[in-house]
Design an enzyme around this catalytic site. Structure first.
Site, short mmCIF file in Angstrom:
data_model
loop_
_atom_site.label_atom_id
_atom_site.label_comp_id
_atom_site.label_asym_id
_atom_site.label_seq_id
_atom_site.Cartn_x
_atom_site.Cartn_y
_atom_site.Cartn_z
N SER A 57 0.82 -1.21 0.00
CA SER A 57 0.00 0.00 0.00
C SER A 57 0.86 1.26 0.00
O SER A 57 2.04 1.25 0.40
CB SER A 57 -0.92 0.00 1.22
OG SER A 57 -1.71 -1.17 1.23
N1 SAM Z 1 -0.25 -4.24 4.13
C1 SAM Z 1 0.30 -4.93 3.01
C2 SAM Z 1 1.72 -4.49 2.74
O1 SAM Z 1 2.23 -3.66 3.48
O2 SAM Z 1 2.31 -5.01 1.79
C3 SAM Z 1 -0.53 -4.72 1.80
C4 SAM Z 1 -1.60 -5.70 1.70
S1 SAM Z 1 -2.42 -5.80 0.15
C5 SAM Z 1 -3.09 -4.21 -0.10
C6 SAM Z 1 -3.81 -6.78 0.73
C7 SAM Z 1 -3.47 -8.21 1.00
O3 SAM Z 1 -4.63 -8.85 1.55
C8 SAM Z 1 -3.09 -9.00 -0.23
O4 SAM Z 1 -1.82 -9.56 -0.07
C9 SAM Z 1 -4.17 -10.08 -0.33
O5 SAM Z 1 -3.71 -11.30 -0.84
C10 SAM Z 1 -4.60 -10.19 1.12
N2 SAM Z 1 -5.94 -10.77 1.32
C11 SAM Z 1 -7.08 -10.52 0.65
N3 SAM Z 1 -8.09 -11.27 1.16
C12 SAM Z 1 -7.56 -12.00 2.17
C13 SAM Z 1 -8.09 -12.96 3.07
N4 SAM Z 1 -9.38 -13.34 3.06
N5 SAM Z 1 -7.26 -13.51 4.00
C14 SAM Z 1 -5.94 -13.15 4.04
N6 SAM Z 1 -5.39 -12.26 3.20
C15 SAM Z 1 -6.19 -11.68 2.28
#
Ligand code: SAM
Length: 213
Positions: A57
């Site tokens: 992000s």
């Molecule tokens: N905070 C993270 C970083 O600093 O890199 C960014 C995260 S990214 C915007 C959102 C993440 O949520 C993705 O890696 C995605 O695969 C994960 N995600 C989406 N749905 C999910 C779920 N049900 N359980 C676990 N992870 C999930």
């Protein structure tokens, strides 16, 4: 240095005030959490691809979400969506212990390698569906969801401790509100922090699931 500039121009001058949060952003090397082809952009003011169609992000958004958790150093935190592990590393500097769940095994493994390499020891990583939270370690003083949900999953509110805070993007696929939920003496209070755009939260209580719990 690029990291100092990021903190000054993207965070401090945009009203990120918590000195502990600003310090954490100065200390965590963001360039260690991006793909090699994006290292030159690591401190720029936008998200970056990390593989599997997911993103690390925008630094400002990571800071706003982190500040809204109001961490003091002793909390047990659940992060849903480990992604690159960057936000995990920030949270680990500000809380007692961080549990983090990622649905993509490849992203989780890479994040675990980075956290180990940096000596971050107060984190437990899991691969699985974080939309269901992590009842085994509940209650949590703070829960951060880093992907967009169609509504606030009640199961996550249920896993909050008294006086616990949940921060989560809620809305449709294209745009969302960043919502802070407080649980206090059995009551739940919700407020909108600002507007945002995140990748979707999948899983049982995300998109494609039942949308409630
Ligand atoms: N905070 C993270 C970083 O600093 O890199 C960014 C995260 S990214 C915007 C959102 C993440 O949520 C993705 O890696 C995605 O695969 C994960 N995600 C989406 N749905 C999910 C779920 N049900 N359980 C676990 N992870 C999930």
């Amino acid at each position: 240095m690029q990291r100092d500039m990021m903190v000054e121009w993207q965070l401090r001058r945009r009203e990120v005030r918590d000195p502990r949060v600003l310090e954490a952003f100065l200390e965590v090397p963001r360039h260690e959490f991006v793909l090699p082809e994006h290292i030159a952009e690591a401190y720029e003011d936008h998200p970056l691809p990390i593989g599997e169609g997911q993103t690390i992000s925008q630094p400002y958004m990571v800071a706003v979400m982190t500040e809204a958790l109001q961490l003091t150093g002793r909390e047990t935190v659940l992060e849903v969506g480990t992604g690159s592990g960057y936000q995990t590393a920030i949270l680990a500097r500000l809380a007692g212990h961080v549990y983090t769940i990622e649905r993509h095994g490849s992203l989780s493994v890479r994040a675990q390698e980075r956290l180990k390499h940096l000596g971050v020891a107060n984190v437990t990583c899991f691969i699985g569906d974080g939309s269901q939270g992590y009842p085994e370690a509940a209650p949590f003083d703070a829960i951060l969801v880093t992907a967009a949900a169609p509504s606030v999953p009640h199961i996550l509110v249920h896993q909050l401790a008294d006086n616990g805070r949940l921060v989560i993007p809620v809305g449709d696929m294209d745009s969302q509100e960043l919502v802070q939920v407080w649980k206090h003496a059995g009551a739940v209070v919700q407020r909108t922090i600002n507007y945002c755009r995140f990748v979707p939260l999948t899983g049982k209580y995300g998109w494609g699931g039942t949308h409630s719990a």
